[in-house]
Design a protein around this motif. Structure first.
Motif, PDB file in Angstrom:
ATOM      1  N   PRO A  37      21.614  -8.138 -29.093  1.00 50.78           N
ATOM      2  CA  PRO A  37      20.691  -7.013 -28.833  1.00 50.78           C
ATOM      3  C   PRO A  37      19.938  -7.116 -27.509  1.00 50.78           C
ATOM      4  CG  PRO A  37      20.389  -7.879 -31.052  1.00 50.78           C
ATOM      5  CD  PRO A  37      21.257  -8.850 -30.325  1.00 50.78           C
ATOM      6  N   THR A  38      19.600  -8.330 -27.032  1.00 49.21           N
ATOM      7  CA  THR A  38      18.736  -8.462 -25.854  1.00 49.21           C
ATOM      8  C   THR A  38      19.288  -9.483 -24.869  1.00 49.21           C
ATOM      9  OG1 THR A  38      17.400 -10.255 -26.810  1.00 49.21           O
ATOM     10  CG2 THR A  38      16.719  -7.987 -27.317  1.00 49.21           C
ATOM     11  N   GLU A  39      18.746  -9.448 -23.653  1.00 42.13           N
ATOM     12  CA  GLU A  39      19.126 -10.406 -22.625  1.00 42.13           C
ATOM     13  C   GLU A  39      18.808 -11.832 -23.062  1.00 42.13           C
ATOM     14  OE1 GLU A  39      20.569  -9.930 -19.577  1.00 42.13           O
ATOM     15  OE2 GLU A  39      20.883  -7.819 -20.099  1.00 42.13           O
ATOM     16  N   HIS A  40      17.631 -12.006 -23.681  1.00 45.50           N
ATOM     17  CA  HIS A  40      17.257 -13.357 -24.118  1.00 45.50           C
ATOM     18  C   HIS A  40      18.236 -13.880 -25.161  1.00 45.50           C
ATOM     19  CE1 HIS A  40      14.616 -16.747 -25.055  1.00 45.50           C
ATOM     20  NE2 HIS A  40      14.914 -16.505 -26.323  1.00 45.50           N
ATOM     21  N   LEU A  41      18.635 -13.026 -26.091  1.00 41.44           N
ATOM     22  CA  LEU A  41      19.509 -13.478 -27.160  1.00 41.44           C
ATOM     23  C   LEU A  41      20.917 -13.785 -26.676  1.00 41.44           C
ATOM     24  CD1 LEU A  41      18.421 -11.268 -30.179  1.00 41.44           C
ATOM     25  CD2 LEU A  41      18.001 -13.689 -29.791  1.00 41.44           C
ATOM     26  N   LYS A  42      21.399 -13.038 -25.683  1.00 44.38           N
ATOM     27  CA  LYS A  42      22.741 -13.364 -25.194  1.00 44.38           C
ATOM     28  C   LYS A  42      22.733 -14.724 -24.500  1.00 44.38           C
ATOM     29  CE  LYS A  42      22.967 -11.254 -20.554  1.00 44.38           C
ATOM     30  NZ  LYS A  42      23.666 -10.283 -19.701  1.00 44.38           N
ATOM     31  N   THR A  43      21.626 -15.057 -23.826  1.00 43.76           N
ATOM     32  CA  THR A  43      21.505 -16.386 -23.218  1.00 43.76           C
ATOM     33  C   THR A  43      21.413 -17.452 -24.305  1.00 43.76           C
ATOM     34  OG1 THR A  43      20.387 -15.442 -21.300  1.00 43.76           O
ATOM     35  CG2 THR A  43      20.124 -17.810 -21.667  1.00 43.76           C
ATOM     36  N   GLN A  44      20.679 -17.155 -25.362  1.00 44.91           N
ATOM     37  CA  GLN A  44      20.559 -18.088 -26.476  1.00 44.91           C
ATOM     38  C   GLN A  44      21.924 -18.342 -27.108  1.00 44.91           C
ATOM     39  OE1 GLN A  44      16.943 -17.805 -29.022  1.00 44.91           O
ATOM     40  NE2 GLN A  44      18.392 -17.412 -30.675  1.00 44.91           N
ATOM     41  N   ILE A 104      32.193 -11.114 -31.545  1.00 44.84           N
ATOM     42  CA  ILE A 104      31.109 -11.389 -32.480  1.00 44.84           C
ATOM     43  C   ILE A 104      29.996 -10.382 -32.189  1.00 44.84           C
ATOM     44  CG2 ILE A 104      29.374 -13.056 -33.233  1.00 44.84           C
ATOM     45  CD1 ILE A 104      31.310 -15.275 -32.316  1.00 44.84           C
ATOM     46  N   LEU A 105      29.691  -9.540 -33.163  1.00 43.31           N
ATOM     47  CA  LEU A 105      28.673  -8.503 -33.008  1.00 43.31           C
ATOM     48  C   LEU A 105      27.417  -8.966 -33.743  1.00 43.31           C
ATOM     49  CD1 LEU A 105      31.151  -5.609 -33.708  1.00 43.31           C
ATOM     50  CD2 LEU A 105      30.043  -6.006 -31.517  1.00 43.31           C
ATOM     51  N   ASP A 106      26.465  -9.503 -32.980  1.00 36.72           N
ATOM     52  CA  ASP A 106      25.248 -10.041 -33.565  1.00 36.72           C
ATOM     53  C   ASP A 106      24.259  -8.918 -33.864  1.00 36.72           C
ATOM     54  OD1 ASP A 106      23.337 -11.898 -34.407  1.00 36.72           O
ATOM     55  OD2 ASP A 106      22.504 -12.115 -32.391  1.00 36.72           O
ATOM     56  N   GLU A 107      23.610  -8.985 -35.040  1.00 41.41           N
ATOM     57  CA  GLU A 107      22.680  -7.924 -35.477  1.00 41.41           C
ATOM     58  C   GLU A 107      23.348  -6.565 -35.256  1.00 41.41           C
ATOM     59  OE1 GLU A 107      20.416  -8.854 -37.218  1.00 41.41           O
ATOM     60  OE2 GLU A 107      19.808 -10.847 -36.555  1.00 41.41           O
ATOM     61  N   VAL A 108      24.468  -6.402 -35.948  1.00 35.62           N
ATOM     62  CA  VAL A 108      25.366  -5.274 -35.680  1.00 35.62           C
ATOM     63  C   VAL A 108      24.719  -3.922 -35.964  1.00 35.62           C
ATOM     64  CG1 VAL A 108      26.395  -5.252 -37.994  1.00 35.62           C
ATOM     65  CG2 VAL A 108      27.757  -4.506 -36.005  1.00 35.62           C
ATOM     66  N   HIS A 109      23.598  -3.911 -36.701  1.00 43.22           N
ATOM     67  CA  HIS A 109      22.942  -2.620 -36.946  1.00 43.22           C
ATOM     68  C   HIS A 109      22.506  -1.957 -35.650  1.00 43.22           C
ATOM     69  CE1 HIS A 109      19.871  -5.837 -37.307  1.00 43.22           C
ATOM     70  NE2 HIS A 109      19.120  -5.012 -36.607  1.00 43.22           N
ATOM     71  N   HIS A 110      22.383  -2.730 -34.564  1.00 41.88           N
ATOM     72  CA  HIS A 110      22.013  -2.132 -33.287  1.00 41.88           C
ATOM     73  C   HIS A 110      23.107  -1.205 -32.754  1.00 41.88           C
ATOM     74  CE1 HIS A 110      18.168  -4.042 -32.392  1.00 41.88           C
ATOM     75  NE2 HIS A 110      18.637  -5.112 -32.986  1.00 41.88           N
ATOM     76  N   ALA A 111      24.320  -1.382 -33.236  1.00 38.66           N
ATOM     77  CA  ALA A 111      25.389  -0.478 -32.810  1.00 38.66           C
ATOM     78  C   ALA A 111      25.190   0.914 -33.396  1.00 38.66           C
ATOM     79  CB  ALA A 111      26.753  -1.031 -33.222  1.00 38.66           C
ATOM     80  N   GLY A 112      24.254   1.051 -34.327  1.00 35.96           N
ATOM     81  CA  GLY A 112      23.937   2.361 -34.870  1.00 35.96           C
ATOM     82  C   GLY A 112      22.647   2.924 -34.328  1.00 35.96           C
ATOM     83  N   ASP A 113      22.031   2.215 -33.350  1.00 33.86           N
ATOM     84  CA  ASP A 113      20.764   2.671 -32.799  1.00 33.86           C
ATOM     85  C   ASP A 113      20.881   4.042 -32.142  1.00 33.86           C
ATOM     86  OD1 ASP A 113      19.321   0.553 -33.664  1.00 33.86           O
ATOM     87  OD2 ASP A 113      19.216  -0.475 -31.740  1.00 33.86           O
ATOM     88  N   ALA A 114      21.998   4.286 -31.518  1.00 36.02           N
ATOM     89  CA  ALA A 114      22.227   5.572 -30.857  1.00 36.02           C
ATOM     90  C   ALA A 114      23.711   5.879 -30.964  1.00 36.02           C
ATOM     91  CB  ALA A 114      21.803   5.516 -29.384  1.00 36.02           C
ATOM     92  N   SER A 118      31.112  -9.331 -37.652  1.00 37.39           N
ATOM     93  CA  SER A 118      29.811  -8.653 -37.537  1.00 37.39           C
ATOM     94  C   SER A 118      28.775  -9.409 -38.349  1.00 37.39           C
ATOM     95  CB  SER A 118      29.919  -7.205 -38.039  1.00 37.39           C
ATOM     96  OG  SER A 118      30.838  -6.465 -37.251  1.00 37.39           O
ATOM     97  N   LEU A 119      27.574  -9.555 -37.760  1.00 40.12           N
ATOM     98  CA  LEU A 119      26.506 -10.311 -38.393  1.00 40.12           C
ATOM     99  C   LEU A 119      25.250  -9.459 -38.470  1.00 40.12           C
ATOM    100  CD1 LEU A 119      26.842 -13.541 -36.191  1.00 40.12           C
ATOM    101  CD2 LEU A 119      27.932 -13.160 -38.413  1.00 40.12           C
ATOM    102  N   THR A 120      24.477  -9.641 -39.525  1.00 45.12           N
ATOM    103  CA  THR A 120      23.149  -9.045 -39.583  1.00 45.12           C
ATOM    104  C   THR A 120      22.299  -9.842 -40.554  1.00 45.12           C
ATOM    105  OG1 THR A 120      21.882  -7.002 -39.874  1.00 45.12           O
ATOM    106  CG2 THR A 120      23.649  -7.399 -41.433  1.00 45.12           C
ATOM    107  N   GLY A 121      20.990  -9.810 -40.314  1.00 39.42           N
ATOM    108  CA  GLY A 121      20.079 -10.528 -41.185  1.00 39.42           C
ATOM    109  C   GLY A 121      18.944  -9.664 -41.666  1.00 39.42           C
ATOM    110  N   THR A 122      18.969  -8.365 -41.334  1.00 37.11           N
ATOM    111  CA  THR A 122      17.868  -7.470 -41.693  1.00 37.11           C
ATOM    112  C   THR A 122      18.424  -6.248 -42.412  1.00 37.11           C
ATOM    113  OG1 THR A 122      18.046  -6.421 -39.524  1.00 37.11           O
ATOM    114  CG2 THR A 122      16.417  -8.173 -39.764  1.00 37.11           C
TER     115      THR A 122
END
Length: 600
Positions: A85-92, A148-158, A177-181
Motif C-alpha cells: 500500500p505505501t512506500e514505507h511498506l514496499k521498503t519493509q 504477492i498482493l499485500d493488504e489486497v483490499h487496497h486494490a478495491g480502493d478505487a 493475496s494477503l490481508t489482515g483487516t
C-alpha cells in the motif's frame, strides 16, 4: 471469510503454536502452526490464486516469502513482484525479502523498464502500478512471475486501481493475496479474489485460508488487548453561538457525538492531557516487565499530531518521535524508533497499517476516523506478540461506535459486493467517504464540520476497561489519577489472557467490597433508579459481567461466547453500547439459564 478453510487437512494436525525449521531463512527462526497449515493448503492445491486472511501481527510476510522461496527453488517462477500500500511498506518488504535470500528492488518504477540482474524481483505500490500498468504487464509477461498482493483490499480502493492491478498482473503464473483487516462493503470487486453468494444471495469474498484474532490469541501469536475507555464532561460552542455541554459516551445525535469527540481530542482542552498522562503511567507499568515497550498516539491530522507531541514531551519527560508522512525522513524515523528504546511515537497515517513495530504495547486512539477498517488497522499495530504474556493497552474515547468495535475484536467480515446500506448508522455506511477523507490529506484539519463549532473545555474521567467481550470498572466514572483508576492502569505488563481476566475481576470485586463497607446498604433496585444515566448503565453492566463470570466458572463457557449468545437471544448491540432495558433483559436471561441448569 465466507467459505474459507480455517485449517485444511494437514499431515501434522497437532502442531504447536510455532512449528520449527520451515521458514524461509532469515524471516523467522521457526514457522507458526497456522503458517505451516496455510503452506500445506497452498502446495496441496498449487492454485494460481490464493487468498490468505490472517489477523495483524500473525506473520503474513513470513508465510508469503516462504511460498516465494519454495516456488523459486522449484523453478515454478523466475521472478517475484510484491505490491504494497505505501512506500514505507514496499521498503519493509524488500528488507524482509533480503533476509530471506530474495533480493527485491524497492526503487523500481514502470518507466525504468529494467532493473539490476542482482534482483530476482521488485517491490512496488498500488499507486505506482496505476501510473503505468502496461509496463508492469510487460515485465510480468517477460518472466514467469509470482505476484504477492499485500493488504489486497487496497486494490478495491478505487475502480482505476483495481483495473490497473488486473491489467498489470493478469499474465502472472501465480498470485498470493494477503490481508489482515476486514474488507469493507462496496461495489468494486477486488482483482483475483473469488466471490460466492451468501445465504442472502449477496456475493462475498472466499478465503483459501483464514486465521482470526481469536485463534491467534489462543496460540499466543498475538497479545490480548485491554481497551481503556475514558469519558468526561465537554463544552463547545456552535457556529450559531450556542454553548453545548455533554458527557462523552451518553446518548447523543450523530452530529453531537462527532462534535463531542472532536472536543475531547482538542489538544487545548484538559481531556487529551489527562488521557496522555494516564497512557504514560500505563506505559511505565508495562516497562517494569517489558523494558523496551513503547507507545503510539494516532492523530487525525498533522496539526494535532504536533500538539500531542508537545503534550507528551511535558508528560513523559522526553521528546517523542513525530512521524509525518510528507517528510522525507519519515521511514527512517520509524526504523530508528523500531530499533531504539524511546517511549513514544506520534503519527497520523504512517503507522495505521502494516508497519511493523513489535515493541508497541500502549496506544492512544486520538483520531476522528471511526470505521471498522481503520480501527482494525490501528489496533493491529499493538497486537504482535514477541513472547508469551505480553499485553497491549489501547486508550479510546467512550464513543459508542468505538466501544462497539472494541467489543467485537474477533468479528471476521468478508468483502461484500452490492450490500444494501440500511441507514446512516450502518457500520458500512459511508466507509469509502470516511476513509477517503482520512487518507486524502492529513496535512490539514479542514473538514467542513470542524468549522461548525469551537471547543470550549473538557475534563476526562476513567470510564471502564473492555476485555474479551466484558467490561470492568468501578461504580460510575472515577477521577483521572485516582486509586480506582490505578487499579487498572497498574495491571502488570506480562500476563496470560486468563490471568488478565482474573485480575480484572479481582480488582473490580475488591474495590466494590470496599465501597460496600464504606456506604450505607441500600436496595440495589432503588440505587439503580436513583443514579444518573451513565452511572445506572455502569451498575447494570457490572452486574451483567459478574453473572457472565459466574456462568463461566460454572459451565466453562468463555465470557465472549456468553455475551454473544445473550445478544442473539435478547437482541441489541454489544453491552458497551446497550440501553438499560437491554442490559436488564440480558440479566434476566442469564438468571434464567442458571435456574434452568439447576432444575435440569
Amino acid at each position: 471469510m465466507s467459505g474459507g478453510r480455517t485449517g485444511p487437512p494437514s499431515p501434522l494436525p497437532d502442531l504447536p503454536p510455532a512449528y520449527p525449521a520451515r521458514a524461509a531463512w532469515g524471516t523467522a527462526t521457526r514457522l507458526r502452526a497456522w503458517q505451516s497449515a496455510a503452506l500445506d493448503a497452498y502446495f496441496t492445491g498449487s492454485p494460481r490464486d490464493f487468498l490468505a486472511v490472517a489477523t495483524p501481527g500473525a506473520g503474513k510476510t513470513t508465510f508469503a516469502l516462504t511460498v516465494a522461496a519454495e516456488l523459486l527453488a522449484r523453478r515454478v517462477v523466475e521472478r517475484v513482484t510484491v505490491v504494497a500500500p505505501t512506500e514505507h511498506l514496499k521498503t519493509q518488504w524488500a528488507e524482509a525479502a533480503a533476509r530471506a535470500g530474495i533480493p527485491l528492488d524497492p526503487s523500481y518504477a514502470g518507466r525504468k523498464g529494467r532493473t539490476s540482474q542482482d534482483y530476482v524481483g521488485v517491490a512496488v505500490t498500488y499507486a505506482g502500478v496505476a501510473v503505468n500498468p502496461l509496463a508492469h504487464r510487460v515485465r510480468t509477461e517477460r518472466f514467469t512471475t509470482l505476484v504477492i498482493l499485500d493488504e489486497v483490499h487496497h486494490a478495491g480502493d478505487a475502480l482505476s486501481w483495481g483495473e490497473s492491478v488486473r491489467e498489470a498482473f493478469e499474465p502472472a503464473r501465480r498470485r498470493v493475496s494477503l490481508t489482515g483487516t476486514p474488507f469493507r462493503s462496496d461495489i468494486n470487486p477486488i482483482p483475483f479474489i473469488t466471490y460466492a453468494p451468501g445465504a442472502d444471495g449477496v456475493p462475498r469474498s472466499v478465503a483459501d485460508y483464514t486465521y482470526g484474532y481469536g485463534e491467534a490469541l489462543a496460540d499466543h501469536v498475538v497479545r490480548p488487548v485491554l481497551f481503556m475507555a475514558y469519558s468526561g464532561e465537554l463544552q463547545w460552542r456552535t457556529r450559531a453561538g450556542d454553548q453545548v455541554a455533554a458527557r462523552l459516551g451518553e446518548p447523543l445525535t450523530k452530529e453531537l457525538t462527532a462534535q463531542a469527540l472532536r472536543t475531547a481530542l482538542d489538544p487545548g482542552g484538559a481531556w487529551m492531557p489527562s488521557v496522555l498522562a494516564a497512557a504514560d503511567r500505563r506505559l511505565t507499568e508495562v516497562r517494569r516487565h517489558v523494558r523496551d515497550a513503547a507507545g503510539l498516539v494516532i492523530a487525525s491530522d498533522q496539526e494535532s499530531a504536533r500538539a500531542y507531541a508537545r503534550l507528551l514531551a511535558s508528560v513523559a519527560g522526553e521528546k517523542p518521535t513525530l512521524v509525518l508522512s510528507d517528510e522525507r525522513t519519515a521511514s527512517q524515523r520509524i526504523a530508528a524508533f523500531t530499533e531504539g528504546e524511546d517511549r513514544w511515537m506520534v503519527a497520523v497515517r504512517m503507522v495505521s497499517e502494516g508497519v511493523d513495530i513489535p515493541r508497541l504495547a500502549v496506544g492512544v486512539y486520538a483520531t476522528t476516523t471511526a470505521t471498522p477498517l481503520y480501527f482494525a488497522q490501528a489496533v493491529g499495530r499493538f497486537v504482535r506478540a514477541r513472547r508469551r504474556g505480553e499485553t497491549a493497552s489501547v486508550f479510546v474515547p467512550s464513543v459508542p461506535t468505538l466501544l462497539g468495535f472494541a467489543t467485537e475484536m474477533e468479528l471476521e467480515r468478508d468483502h461484500v459486493l452490492r450490500r444494501p446500506v440500511k441507514d446512516e448508522d450502518d457500520i458500512f455506511a459511508a466507509e469509502e467517504d470516511l476513509l477517503a477523507a482520512a487518507q486524502a490529506s492529513e496535512a490539514a484539519s479542514g473538514e467542513e464540520t470542524l468549522q461548525a463549532f469551537e471547543a470550549v473545555g473538557s475534563q476526562a474521567r476513567f470510564d471502564r476497561v473492555l476485555y474479551d467481550g466484558g467490561e470492568f470498572g468501578h461504580a460510575g466514572e472515577v477521577h483521572v489519577g485516582s486509586e480506582e483508576e490505578m487499579d487498572f492502569l497498574g495491571i502488570p505488563g506480562l500476563l496470560e489472557p486468563d490471568q488478565v481476566r482474573d485480575l480484572l475481576h479481582s480488582r473490580q470485586d475488591a474495590r466494590a467490597r470496599q465501597q460496600r463497607r464504606d456506604s450505607v446498604a441500600t436496595a440495589a433496585d432503588e440505587v439503580v433508579r436513583d443514579l444518573a444515566t451513565h452511572e445506572q448503565l455502569a451498575v447494570l453492566r457490572r452486574e451483567l459481567n459478574g453473572l457472565v463470570a459466574a456462568w463461566n466458572h460454572r459451565t466453562g463457557t468463555p465470557h465472549g461466547a456468553a455475551h454473544s449468545t445473550l445478544r442473539r437471544e435478547c437482541d441489541g448491540p454489544a453491552a458497551a453500547v446497550a440501553t438499560a432495558d437491554q442490559l436488564r433483559s440480558r440479566i434476566r436471561r442469564i438468571r434464567e439459564w442458571a435456574a434452568e441448569r439447576r432444575s435440569g
